[in-house]
Design a protein around this motif. Structure first.
Motif, PDB file in Angstrom:
ATOM      1  N   ALA A  54      -8.671 -78.947   9.541  1.00 48.25           N
ATOM      2  CA  ALA A  54      -8.749 -79.314  10.954  1.00 48.25           C
ATOM      3  C   ALA A  54      -9.611 -78.325  11.723  1.00 48.25           C
ATOM      4  N   VAL A  55      -9.995 -78.707  12.925  1.00 48.81           N
ATOM      5  CA  VAL A  55     -10.679 -77.801  13.834  1.00 48.81           C
ATOM      6  C   VAL A  55      -9.708 -76.684  14.217  1.00 48.81           C
ATOM      7  N   MET A  56     -10.132 -75.424  14.030  1.00 50.86           N
ATOM      8  CA  MET A  56      -9.262 -74.294  14.335  1.00 50.86           C
ATOM      9  C   MET A  56      -9.373 -73.926  15.810  1.00 50.86           C
ATOM     10  N   GLY A  57      -8.325 -73.299  16.313  1.00 49.52           N
ATOM     11  CA  GLY A  57      -8.361 -72.827  17.692  1.00 49.52           C
ATOM     12  C   GLY A  57      -7.115 -73.236  18.453  1.00 49.52           C
TER      13      GLY A  57
ATOM     14  N   THR B 252     -10.554 -84.883  18.842  1.00 50.69           N
ATOM     15  CA  THR B 252     -10.302 -83.777  17.919  1.00 50.69           C
ATOM     16  C   THR B 252      -9.136 -84.111  16.994  1.00 50.69           C
ATOM     17  N   ARG B 253      -8.129 -84.762  17.540  1.00 49.36           N
ATOM     18  CA  ARG B 253      -6.989 -85.160  16.711  1.00 49.36           C
ATOM     19  C   ARG B 253      -7.405 -86.221  15.701  1.00 49.36           C
ATOM     20  N   LEU B 254      -8.279 -87.146  16.108  1.00 52.86           N
ATOM     21  CA  LEU B 254      -8.784 -88.152  15.183  1.00 52.86           C
ATOM     22  C   LEU B 254      -9.579 -87.487  14.064  1.00 52.86           C
ATOM     23  N   LYS B 255     -10.422 -86.511  14.402  1.00 53.91           N
ATOM     24  CA  LYS B 255     -11.193 -85.794  13.386  1.00 53.91           C
ATOM     25  C   LYS B 255     -10.267 -85.048  12.432  1.00 53.91           C
ATOM     26  N   THR B 256      -9.171 -84.516  12.961  1.00 53.38           N
ATOM     27  CA  THR B 256      -8.209 -83.818  12.113  1.00 53.38           C
ATOM     28  C   THR B 256      -7.629 -84.746  11.060  1.00 53.38           C
ATOM     29  N   ARG B 257      -7.223 -85.922  11.478  1.00 49.51           N
ATOM     30  CA  ARG B 257      -6.639 -86.867  10.526  1.00 49.51           C
ATOM     31  C   ARG B 257      -7.670 -87.291   9.479  1.00 49.51           C
ATOM     32  N   ARG B 258      -8.898 -87.497   9.929  1.00 50.08           N
ATOM     33  CA  ARG B 258      -9.955 -87.807   8.972  1.00 50.08           C
ATOM     34  C   ARG B 258     -10.215 -86.622   8.041  1.00 50.08           C
ATOM     35  N   GLY B 259     -10.184 -85.413   8.626  1.00 50.96           N
ATOM     36  CA  GLY B 259     -10.435 -84.220   7.838  1.00 50.96           C
ATOM     37  C   GLY B 259      -9.414 -84.012   6.733  1.00 50.96           C
ATOM     38  N   VAL B 260      -8.170 -84.362   7.006  1.00 50.25           N
ATOM     39  CA  VAL B 260      -7.125 -84.256   5.976  1.00 50.25           C
ATOM     40  C   VAL B 260      -7.453 -85.177   4.810  1.00 50.25           C
ATOM     41  N   LYS B 261      -7.815 -86.408   5.104  1.00 49.40           N
ATOM     42  CA  LYS B 261      -8.159 -87.342   4.027  1.00 49.40           C
ATOM     43  C   LYS B 261      -9.394 -86.864   3.262  1.00 49.40           C
ATOM     44  N   THR B 262     -10.399 -86.365   3.987  1.00 48.92           N
ATOM     45  CA  THR B 262     -11.604 -85.872   3.325  1.00 48.92           C
ATOM     46  C   THR B 262     -11.277 -84.713   2.392  1.00 48.92           C
ATOM     47  N   ALA B 263     -10.400 -83.795   2.835  1.00 52.69           N
ATOM     48  CA  ALA B 263     -10.013 -82.652   2.008  1.00 52.69           C
ATOM     49  C   ALA B 263      -9.294 -83.103   0.745  1.00 52.69           C
ATOM     50  N   ILE B 264      -8.401 -84.059   0.886  1.00 55.65           N
ATOM     51  CA  ILE B 264      -7.670 -84.562  -0.281  1.00 55.65           C
ATOM     52  C   ILE B 264      -8.621 -85.283  -1.225  1.00 55.65           C
ATOM     53  N   ASP B 265      -9.558 -86.065  -0.659  1.00 47.55           N
ATOM     54  CA  ASP B 265     -10.550 -86.746  -1.496  1.00 47.55           C
ATOM     55  C   ASP B 265     -11.443 -85.744  -2.225  1.00 47.55           C
ATOM     56  N   ALA B 266     -11.670 -84.573  -1.625  1.00 48.79           N
ATOM     57  CA  ALA B 266     -12.491 -83.539  -2.255  1.00 48.79           C
ATOM     58  C   ALA B 266     -11.752 -82.796  -3.349  1.00 48.79           C
ATOM     59  N   GLY B 267     -10.445 -83.020  -3.464  1.00 51.05           N
ATOM     60  CA  GLY B 267      -9.691 -82.421  -4.557  1.00 51.05           C
ATOM     61  C   GLY B 267      -8.870 -81.205  -4.196  1.00 51.05           C
TER      62      GLY B 267
ATOM     63  N   PRO C 183      -5.989 -79.824  22.004  1.00 48.58           N
ATOM     64  CA  PRO C 183      -7.007 -80.715  21.429  1.00 48.58           C
ATOM     65  C   PRO C 183      -7.151 -82.016  22.199  1.00 48.58           C
ATOM     66  N   SER C 184      -8.365 -82.551  22.185  1.00 48.36           N
ATOM     67  CA  SER C 184      -8.615 -83.871  22.744  1.00 48.36           C
ATOM     68  C   SER C 184      -8.169 -84.938  21.751  1.00 48.36           C
ATOM     69  N   ASP C 185      -8.146 -86.178  22.207  1.00 58.79           N
ATOM     70  CA  ASP C 185      -7.789 -87.279  21.315  1.00 58.79           C
ATOM     71  C   ASP C 185      -8.777 -87.376  20.159  1.00 58.79           C
TER      72      ASP C 185
END
Length: 438
Positions: free
Chosen positions: A31-34, A42-57, A38-40
C-alpha cells in the motif's frame, strides 16, 4: 536413479513458540505508506496493490507506515485474495528506528485484540529498527505479550543497519548492537534491512564491492546461528529517490542483493519498495518490474523447500569484496577453509560461494555472481571427484549435471546464483527431496 525422501522440520527460536514451516517472501507494504488520511482512490489503489503483490508471489504483506484505514484495507483485501499480513497500525502502536512511536500511547494490546480474529493476520510488526535501550525493552514487552496471548501469531521486528549516521562501526559497536538486539529481544526471527545502491558510499564503478551489506550479512548470520534464530533479510527492489548518488536502477541489482542473502542462508527474504517497482504507483496494478519480480519470487519458491533444510557453514568471497575493510575483520573466511573446492587458484572476480549441509550430512555449494552488469563464465575445481546435482530454480528438483566431476564449469547471468548438491563420486548417484514433517 534412487530418489531419497528426507524429512525436514519447522524451524524457530527454541525459546519461542512461533515456528516457520516454509521459505517466505515478505513485502514491506503493498500500500501507499504514510500517516496522511487516505483518499478513496488511495484506498482503491491499496486493494489493487494487495492483489498485485499476491499475484507477484509475495507470501507475507507488511503494513509499514500504515494509516489505520489503510492497514485494515490491506487486511480485508488479503482476506479476499488469500494473502497473509504482518499487521501494524502506526496510529496505534509501533515505532520507526530512533524516532520513537508516532502515536501518543502504545496501544498494541488493543490493536491485537481488534485484529487477531482475522485469518489473514499472520503476525504483528512490533517495532521497526529499535535501537535505544528504551525501545528495545518496549519491543521485548510487546513480543512477550503477543507470544503469551496469541501464540499462533508472529511477533515480528527488524534491526537497524545504518552504521554511518549512528557511528556504529566505532569500536565494533554494530557487532555489539546486533548481539544486544538478540540478547534483549530474543526474537522469534531476526530480520534486518540494507539498501546499498545509491547510498553516499556507493560507487557505480565498484557496484557492491565496497558495500558493508556483505559484512552485515555475515555478522547477523553468525549471531543468529549461535542462538538458533531464523535469519531474514530486507533487500532493495527499486530506485530510492532520497539516495544521493545518481544511478540507473535495473532489476539485476535486486537479484544480486536477494541472492546475496540466500548465499548466507536466510530463511525468508523481505522486499522493500515504496509502492513502486513491481506495482504501478498510479493504479496499484502491475508495475515496470512486475514480471522480473515474479520470476525472482517463483525461483525462490522453487528453491525454498531445499533452502529450509540447509544450514550455512561458511561464506567465502573473492578478493575484490571489501578488501582490507575493518568491517570484515574476524568475519572473512579464507578460501583455504573450503571443504568442497580446491583453493589453489583464487576465486574469480566478483564470485562468492557458500557451503551448506543438511541434517543427513549432504553437502551443498552455492555460487553467486555479484556482478549485476556482466555475465560470468567460470570454472571451479573440486577437492574430490563428485556427482554434481543442480537444484533447479524452475521446478526445485535435483538434476544431475556432472557425473564424477573434478571441476564445475559455470555460467551465471548478472546477479545470478546456482545451488548444487555435491555427492562423492564413490557413491551411486541419487537425488534428494525434502518433505515437511511436523
Amino acid at each position: 536413479m534412487q530418489r531419497k525422501l528426507l524429512a525436514r522440520t519447522p524451524i524457530g527460536n527454541p525459546r519461542r513458540v512461533w515456528r516457520q514451516d516454509n521459505f517466505m517472501l515478505a513485502l514491506a507494504s503493498p500500500a501507499v505508506m504514510g500517516l496522511t488520511p487516505p483518499s478513496d482512490y488511495t484506498r482503491l489503489k491499496t486493494r489493487r496493490g494487495v492483489k498485485t503483490a499476491i499475484d507477484a508471489g509475495f507470501d507475507l504483506l507488511g503494513c509499514l507506515w500504515a494509516h489505520s484505514t489503510i492497514a485494515m484495507d490491506v487486511v480485508r483485501a488479503a482476506e479476499i485474495y488469500g494473502g497473509k499480513v504482518l499487521f501494524q497500525d502506526m496510529l496505534r502502536f509501533g515505532g520507526m528506528g530512533i524516532k520513537g512511536p508516532h502515536c501518543e500511547t502504545n496501544d498494541y494490546v488493543g490493536a491485537m485484540q481488534d485484529t487477531a480474529h482475522w485469518k489473514s493476520v499472520e503476525g504483528y510488526i512490533m517495532w521497526d529498527e529499535p535501537i535505544v535501550d528504551e525501545h528495545l525493552q518496549e519491543t521485548r514487552r510487546m513480543i512477550d505479550y503477543c507470544e503469551q496471548h496469541y501464540p499462533d501469531k508472529l511477533p515480528y521486528t527488524v534491526a537497524n543497519p545504518d552504521y554511518n549516521s549512528l557511528c556504529l562501526w566505532e569500536d565494533n559497536a554494530y557487532v555489539a548492537y546486533i548481539k544486544k538486539f538478540i540478547e534483549v529481544l530474543d526474537p522469534a526471527q531476526m530480520d534486518f534491512d540494507y539498501y546499498p545502491v545509491g547510498k553516499p558510499e556507493f560507487d557505480p564503478a565498484l557496484q557492491l564491492d565496497n558495500s558493508t551489506m556483505w559484512s552485515s550479512l555475515e555478522i547477523v548470520r553468525r549471531a543468529c546461528a549461535e542462538k538458533e534464530i531464523p535469519f531474514w533479510f530486507y533487500y532493495q527492489a527499486q530506485h530510492f529517490p532520497w539516495h544521493t548518488i545518481h544511478y540507473t536502477f535495473h532489476f539485476d541489482m535486486a537479484r544480486a542483493m536477494a541472492f546475496g542473502a540466500v548465499l548466507h542462508g536466510v530463511k525468508a527474504l523481505s522486499c522493500y519498495t515504496e509502492f513502486d517497482g513491481y506495482v504501478d504507483p498510479k493504479t496499484g496494478g502491475k508495475g515496470p518490474y512486475f514480471d522480473e519480480q515474479k520470476r525472482l519470487n517463483d525461483e525462490l519458491h522453487n528453491l525454498g523447500n531445499t533452502l529450509m533444510a540447509l544450514n550455512c557453514q561458511r561464506v567465502i568471497h573473492d578478493d575484490t569484496l571489501l578488501p582490507d575493510h575493518p568491517t570484515m575483520e574476524g568475519y572473512r573466511t579464507p578460501f583455504s577453509e573450503s571443504e568442497l573446492l580446491d583453493s589453489k587458484n583464487p576465486l574469480p572476480r566478483r564470485i562468492s560461494i557458500s557451503e551448506h549441509t543438511d541434517a543427513y550430512g549432504n553437502q551443498y555449494l552455492m555460487v553467486l555472481n555479484r556482478d549485476y552488469e556482466s555475465e560470468a563464465h567460470i570454472s571451479l575445481n573440486l577437492k574430490a571427484p563428485s556427482h554434481a546435482f543442480e537444484v533447479s530454480k524452475a521446478d526445485g528438483e535435483q538434476h544431475l549435471q556432472y557425473e564424477n566431476a573434478t571441476y564445475l564449469p559455470i555460467t551465471l547471468a548478472p546477479g545470478e546464483l546456482v545451488l548444487y548438491r555435491l555427492q562423492p563420486a564413490t557413491e551411486e548417484p541419487f537425488t534428494v527431496e525434502y518433505y515437511l514433517d511436523k
